[in-house]
Design a protein around this motif. Structure first.
Motif, PDB file in Angstrom:
ATOM      1  N   ASN A  27      31.883  46.074 -13.538  1.00 43.07           N
ATOM      2  CA  ASN A  27      32.382  46.319 -14.827  1.00 43.07           C
ATOM      3  C   ASN A  27      31.310  45.605 -15.790  1.00 43.07           C
ATOM      4  OD1 ASN A  27      33.057  43.557 -14.837  1.00 43.07           O
ATOM      5  ND2 ASN A  27      35.225  43.806 -15.102  1.00 43.07           N
ATOM      6  N   ALA A  28      31.522  45.534 -17.075  1.00 44.18           N
ATOM      7  CA  ALA A  28      30.628  44.999 -18.068  1.00 44.18           C
ATOM      8  C   ALA A  28      30.495  43.515 -18.417  1.00 44.18           C
ATOM      9  CB  ALA A  28      30.670  45.537 -19.396  1.00 44.18           C
ATOM     10  N   GLY A  63      33.903  39.184 -15.512  1.00 46.99           N
ATOM     11  CA  GLY A  63      33.470  40.341 -14.392  1.00 46.99           C
ATOM     12  C   GLY A  63      34.253  40.244 -13.223  1.00 46.99           C
ATOM     13  N   SER A 120      25.631  39.561 -13.214  1.00 44.30           N
ATOM     14  CA  SER A 120      26.147  40.880 -13.968  1.00 44.30           C
ATOM     15  C   SER A 120      25.942  42.197 -13.175  1.00 44.30           C
ATOM     16  CB  SER A 120      25.603  41.022 -15.400  1.00 44.30           C
ATOM     17  OG  SER A 120      24.335  41.392 -15.328  1.00 44.30           O
ATOM     18  N   ALA A 121      26.596  43.125 -13.693  1.00 45.19           N
ATOM     19  CA  ALA A 121      26.380  44.500 -13.093  1.00 45.19           C
ATOM     20  C   ALA A 121      24.968  44.717 -13.132  1.00 45.19           C
ATOM     21  CB  ALA A 121      27.000  45.450 -13.860  1.00 45.19           C
ATOM     22  N   ALA A 122      23.986  44.301 -13.885  1.00 45.53           N
ATOM     23  CA  ALA A 122      22.625  44.545 -13.952  1.00 45.53           C
ATOM     24  C   ALA A 122      21.844  43.723 -12.911  1.00 45.53           C
ATOM     25  CB  ALA A 122      22.011  44.244 -15.178  1.00 45.53           C
TER      26      ALA A 122
END
Length: 162
Positions: A49-50, A70, A143-145
């Motif tokens: 998720n973000a 997260g 994070s998702a990145a």
């Protein structure tokens, strides 16, 4: 008429004067530091998720926790260990440490290392027997990145002793 003037300049001494001061030194054995176990966070899944997550490894217990907004999670299996260093020197020597944690690959944010935890004796003083185990944990954000890959790095510890 002649006047005789006599000047007297205090008593003059010829010769030398010597004094002696005491000298002392304490010779100590060198303090050595050896890495005996690396820091291993195990495996974690990044958030889908973000939100962001902080992954922390406790120095004393070697427990890994995942916190934040997260939905990252610790994956089952895999070794999880706090870093361990063996500090060797004369009992009673006081010291302090500085430490840094870096990863060779980019992608993890806010990487940090914990202050040490002494497994035996009081932190900052080498105990009787002359050996103390220091344990370190750490933390990082993802994070998702965050790129999916294996991350490797180095934990550097410096001991400053008195």
């Amino acid at each position: 008429m002649a006047i005789a003037v006599g000047l007297s300049a205090g008593a003059a001494c010829a010769g030398t004067v010597t004094a002696t001061a005491s000298v002392s030194v304490i010779v100590l054995a060198p303090v050595t530091l050896q890495a005996t176990q690396g820091l291993d966070f195990g495996a974690v899944t990044k958030p889908g998720n973000a939100g962001f997550n902080t992954v922390s490894l406790d120095a004393a217990s070697s427990n890994v926790t995942v916190s934040g907004t997260g939905d990252a999670a610790r994956a089952a299996g895999g070794a999880v260990n706090s870093a361990r260093f063996s500090l060797i020197g004369d009992a009673g020597i006081t010291y302090s440490t500085t430490q840094s944690l870096t990863f060779a690959q980019p992608g993890l944010a806010r990487v940090s290392v914990s202050t040490p935890v002494a497994a035996n004796g009081a932190l900052g003083v080498i105990p009787a027997g002359g050996r103390q185990e220091l344990r370190f944990g750490g933390a990082f954000d993802l994070s998702a990145a965050t790129p999916v890959q294996s991350y490797t790095g180095a934990l550097s510890v410096t001991v400053n002793y008195n």
